[in-house]
Design a protein around this motif. Structure first.
Motif, mmCIF file in Angstrom:
data_model
loop_
_atom_site.group_PDB
_atom_site.id
_atom_site.type_symbol
_atom_site.label_atom_id
_atom_site.label_comp_id
_atom_site.label_asym_id
_atom_site.label_seq_id
_atom_site.Cartn_x
_atom_site.Cartn_y
_atom_site.Cartn_z
ATOM 1 N N UNK A 185 0.847 -1.205 0.000
ATOM 2 C CA UNK A 185 0.000 0.000 0.000
ATOM 3 C C UNK A 185 0.879 1.250 0.000
ATOM 4 N N UNK A 186 1.733 1.405 -0.984
ATOM 5 C CA UNK A 186 2.628 2.579 -0.964
ATOM 6 C C UNK A 186 1.871 3.889 -1.108
ATOM 7 N N UNK A 187 0.782 3.865 -1.882
ATOM 8 C CA UNK A 187 0.021 5.099 -2.057
ATOM 9 C C UNK A 187 -0.613 5.575 -0.760
ATOM 10 N N UNK A 188 -1.140 4.639 0.033
ATOM 11 C CA UNK A 188 -1.769 5.010 1.304
ATOM 12 C C UNK A 188 -0.731 5.528 2.298
ATOM 13 N N UNK A 189 0.413 4.869 2.348
ATOM 14 C CA UNK A 189 1.466 5.335 3.251
ATOM 15 C C UNK A 189 1.969 6.716 2.834
ATOM 16 N N UNK A 190 2.142 6.921 1.547
ATOM 17 C CA UNK A 190 2.605 8.225 1.075
ATOM 18 C C UNK A 190 1.581 9.312 1.390
ATOM 19 N N UNK A 191 0.307 8.991 1.190
ATOM 20 C CA UNK A 191 -0.739 9.960 1.506
ATOM 21 C C UNK A 191 -0.751 10.282 2.997
ATOM 22 N N UNK A 192 -0.549 9.270 3.821
ATOM 23 C CA UNK A 192 -0.514 9.496 5.268
ATOM 24 C C UNK A 192 0.664 10.388 5.652
ATOM 25 N N UNK A 193 1.828 10.108 5.098
ATOM 26 C CA UNK A 193 3.010 10.911 5.438
ATOM 27 C C UNK A 193 2.857 12.356 4.960
ATOM 28 N N UNK A 194 2.288 12.548 3.799
ATOM 29 C CA UNK A 194 2.098 13.911 3.294
ATOM 30 C C UNK A 194 1.115 14.671 4.180
ATOM 31 N N UNK A 220 2.042 17.900 6.671
ATOM 32 C CA UNK A 220 1.362 19.200 6.582
ATOM 33 C C UNK A 220 0.784 19.584 7.942
ATOM 34 N N UNK A 221 0.200 18.626 8.639
ATOM 35 C CA UNK A 221 -0.377 18.894 9.958
ATOM 36 C C UNK A 221 0.698 19.353 10.942
ATOM 37 N N UNK A 222 1.801 18.620 11.012
ATOM 38 C CA UNK A 222 2.863 18.974 11.959
ATOM 39 C C UNK A 222 3.493 20.312 11.587
ATOM 40 N N UNK A 223 3.668 20.550 10.294
ATOM 41 C CA UNK A 223 4.242 21.829 9.861
ATOM 42 C C UNK A 223 3.333 22.992 10.237
ATOM 43 N N UNK A 224 2.025 22.794 10.108
ATOM 44 C CA UNK A 224 1.089 23.863 10.462
ATOM 45 C C UNK A 224 1.134 24.153 11.958
ATOM 46 N N UNK A 225 1.226 23.108 12.772
ATOM 47 C CA UNK A 225 1.292 23.320 14.224
ATOM 48 C C UNK A 225 2.590 24.017 14.605
ATOM 49 N N UNK A 226 3.703 23.590 14.015
ATOM 50 C CA UNK A 226 4.989 24.230 14.318
ATOM 51 C C UNK A 226 5.007 25.682 13.849
ATOM 52 N N UNK A 228 -1.642 21.425 20.421
ATOM 53 C CA UNK A 228 -0.918 20.175 20.635
ATOM 54 C C UNK A 228 -1.869 18.992 20.768
ATOM 55 N N UNK A 229 -2.886 19.127 21.612
ATOM 56 C CA UNK A 229 -3.831 18.021 21.827
ATOM 57 C C UNK A 229 -4.687 17.795 20.583
ATOM 58 N N UNK A 230 -5.165 18.880 19.972
ATOM 59 C CA UNK A 230 -5.974 18.725 18.764
ATOM 60 C C UNK A 230 -5.198 18.081 17.630
ATOM 61 N N UNK A 231 -3.946 18.493 17.444
ATOM 62 C CA UNK A 231 -3.128 17.871 16.407
ATOM 63 C C UNK A 231 -2.874 16.400 16.670
ATOM 64 N N UNK A 232 -2.690 16.043 17.944
ATOM 65 C CA UNK A 232 -2.484 14.629 18.286
ATOM 66 C C UNK A 232 -3.724 13.802 17.982
#
Length: 393
Positions: free
Chosen positions: A318-327, A331-337, A363-367
């Motif tokens: 499932x490389x497409x699903x893993x890639x979509x998850x990482x992307x 984006x989520x972590x970058x937005x929080x930072x 922090x909690x919402x992003x988690x």
């Protein structure tokens, strides 16, 4: 003269001839004068009149309903006793008949019960024989959580976040995280003062201690809720029943999150002791390794086995699903930072504690968002594994 106690003195009641007041006098004073306490009239005490009460004759009914007077009381008592005895015998006989009827009814029920049970077992056996493998599919009553970002799935994620239990835990953990960030910010602020005094040192020490204690509690509850969200989404549960667990059980659940994070940080930590700047690229390994380690431990059901063949093989299947998850998570972590950096830029080091509340909420919402997407990825892996088992069968 012999004296007698008052309890042995005989008395009787007389009536005043003028006002008819009744009074008690001694029998030994018969013939003497006495005075009425009401009208003060004096009169002679007379002997008491004794009246014998004769009982009324007992009336009995014969077999023809005719009444006759029984002048002989002994015969009447005998007949009455005979009637009482016959009535008692009739009641005893009726009770015995009722008990016998109950026994016969219970016996008939006991005779029918095994046959009914046997028939129900036979019907259930026939029903089981008619079932197909589709009827045994546990995912039939569950819902699908594919890892996609279509408008429908985004709307479902928003609805999931509107769950009352999730919102309450978000608020609760955000407050804990905010207080933790507040004390940590104060500890950093007082610790960075150029002219250290005893008071600044104590403020920094107290802030550090409180941030550690509150941070540990926040991590325990956050890790427990993180596990619940991942497992609920991966199993396809549409309605969430938040469990009420003890602190020890929550600590055991939080170990999955803590150990997965520590293991993913091992390469970065080792390199940071040698060259901090060279260790920065290894943060990417931490980002990539954490979901693999966490899902592997959940698949194995143990925190000491951070490796699962099914999870690792899904990286290639499932490389497409893993890639979509990482992307999406990057984006989520970058937005929080970025939001945290903006708050720090506008607040400055002097007002670092003011960003505690928005920092805790983010922090909690992003988690929680990360756990939902990780649960969707786990659902995709589970669906792939189920499809492979069906093909093998």
């Amino acid at each position: 003269m012999t004296e007698h106690s008052s309890s042995h003195i005989k008395t009787h009641v007389v009536k005043c001839p003028v006002c008819s007041t009744r009074m008690s006098v001694r029998t030994m004073d018969v013939g003497r004068k006495t005075e009425c306490p009401d009208c003060h009239h004096r009169f002679t005490i007379e002997k008491a009149e004794i009246k014998l009460e004769v009982p009324d004759p007992i009336v009995l009914e014969d077999g023809y309903g005719l009444k006759e007077v029984a002048h002989d009381h002994d015969d009447a008592r005998k007949k009455m006793g005979q009637e009482i005895m016959s009535q008692a015998q009739r009641e005893i006989k009726e009770q015995a008949e009722r008990k016998d009827l109950n026994k016969r009814t219970q016996g008939a029920f006991e005779e029918r019960k095994p046959r009914n049970y046997q028939e129900s077992e036979e019907e259930e056996k026939k029903h089981r024989e008619q079932l197909t493998p589709i009827d045994y599919d546990p995912r039939e009553e569950l819902v699908d959580y594919p890892l996609t970002f279509s408008p429908k799935e985004i709307q479902r994620d928003i609805l999931l976040f509107s769950d009352v239990g999730l919102l309450m835990r978000w608020v609760f953990l955000s407050l804990f995280a905010s207080v933790t960030v507040y004390f940590a910010a104060n500890a950093i602020y007082y610790g960075l003062q150029p002219n250290q005094t005893f008071m600044t040192y104590m403020y920094s020490l107290a802030g550090s201690a409180l941030s550690v204690v509150l941070g540990a509690g926040t991590i325990i509850f956050l890790g427990s809720h993180f596990l619940f969200l991942v497992m609920s989404i991966s199993s396809g549960q549409e309605e969430w029943d938040w469990p009420e667990l003890g602190i020890f059980d929550r600590m055991m659940e939080a170990l999955f999150l803590v150990i997965a994070a520590l293991l993913s940080f091992v390469p970065f930590g080792i390199m940071a002791t040698i060259d901090p700047w060279s260790a920065l690229p290894l943060l990417a390994f931490t980002f990539l390794a954490f979901p693999v380690i966490y899902l592997s431990m959940l698949d194995q059901g143990s925190v000491v086995t951070p490796w699962s063949g099914m999870i690792v093989s899904s990286l290639f299947k499932l490389p497409g699903k893993w890639l979509l998850f990482y992307v999406a998570t990057s984006v989520l972590i970058s937005a929080i930072l970025a939001a945290g950096a903006a708050l720090f830029f506008f607040a400055g080091i002097d007002r670092l504690a003011y960003i505690a509340l928005p920092g805790g909420v983010m922090l909690v919402g992003g988690t929680f968002v990360y756990s939902l997407w990780l649960g969707r990825l786990s659902w995709e892996i589970g669906a792939l594994s189920a499809a492979q088992r069906e093909e093998e069968e």
